[in-house]
Design a protein around this motif. Structure first.
Motif, short mmCIF file in Angstrom:
data_model
loop_
_atom_site.label_atom_id
_atom_site.label_comp_id
_atom_site.label_asym_id
_atom_site.label_seq_id
_atom_site.Cartn_x
_atom_site.Cartn_y
_atom_site.Cartn_z
N LYS A 45 0.85 -1.18 0.00
CA LYS A 45 0.00 0.00 0.00
C LYS A 45 0.89 1.23 0.00
O LYS A 45 2.11 1.13 0.10
N SER A 46 0.28 2.40 -0.09
CA SER A 46 1.08 3.62 -0.10
C SER A 46 1.24 4.15 1.33
O SER A 46 0.35 4.01 2.16
N VAL A 47 2.38 4.77 1.58
CA VAL A 47 2.73 5.33 2.88
C VAL A 47 2.76 6.85 2.74
O VAL A 47 3.42 7.37 1.85
N SER A 48 2.04 7.54 3.61
CA SER A 48 1.94 8.99 3.53
C SER A 48 2.75 9.63 4.66
O SER A 48 2.62 9.24 5.82
N LEU A 49 3.62 10.60 4.31
CA LEU A 49 4.46 11.31 5.27
C LEU A 49 4.49 12.79 4.92
O LEU A 49 4.29 13.17 3.77
N ARG A 50 4.78 13.63 5.93
CA ARG A 50 4.99 15.07 5.70
C ARG A 50 6.49 15.30 5.52
O ARG A 50 7.26 15.12 6.45
N LEU A 51 6.88 15.69 4.32
CA LEU A 51 8.30 15.83 3.98
C LEU A 51 8.57 17.18 3.33
O LEU A 51 7.68 17.77 2.73
N THR A 52 9.82 17.61 3.45
CA THR A 52 10.25 18.77 2.68
C THR A 52 10.58 18.30 1.26
O THR A 52 10.67 17.10 0.99
N ALA A 53 10.75 19.25 0.37
CA ALA A 53 11.12 18.90 -1.00
C ALA A 53 12.46 18.17 -1.02
O ALA A 53 12.65 17.23 -1.80
N ASN A 54 13.36 18.56 -0.15
CA ASN A 54 14.65 17.89 -0.04
C ASN A 54 14.48 16.45 0.44
O ASN A 54 15.16 15.54 -0.02
N GLY A 55 13.56 16.21 1.38
CA GLY A 55 13.29 14.87 1.88
C GLY A 55 12.71 13.96 0.81
O GLY A 55 13.04 12.77 0.74
N ILE A 56 11.86 14.51 -0.06
CA ILE A 56 11.29 13.74 -1.16
C ILE A 56 12.40 13.29 -2.10
O ILE A 56 12.45 12.13 -2.52
#
Length: 97
Positions: A45-56
């Protein structure tokens, strides 16, 4: 909800707005947080996280969310990322058993 990246740990920075007359007022610089979902092959399944553009970019560079989480120490992860890593490890053990 705190404004912290789950990958890089970036948080808001604080400083002053300084006018031409040298008046100083407090201000914040917010990190560029995005809510992203990554497909997990192990969990299915998909995992949702709050990330910065750098983290992505970091996750994409390391081969996806599964590879990045399993290759990172727990001390460097946020609480949300640790929970997902724990689920990944359990699912991986179930698959291999």
């Amino acid at each position: 909800m705190s404004r912290i990246c789950a990958v890089s740990g970036k948080r808001p920075l604080f400083g002053n707005n300084v006018s031409h007359a040298n008046n100083k007022t407090r201000r914040r610089w917010q990190p560029n947080l995005q809510v992203c979902s990554f497909p997990s092959d192990i969990l299915g399944k998909s995992v949702s996280l709050r990330l910065t553009a750098n983290g992505i970019r970091t996750i994409e560079h390391n081969g996806g969310i599964d590879a990045w989480l399993l290759g990172t120490k727990d001390s460097q992860l946020t609480e949300d990322a640790r929970k997902v890593k724990k689920l990944l490890i359990k699912a991986k053990e179930r698959i291999s058993a």
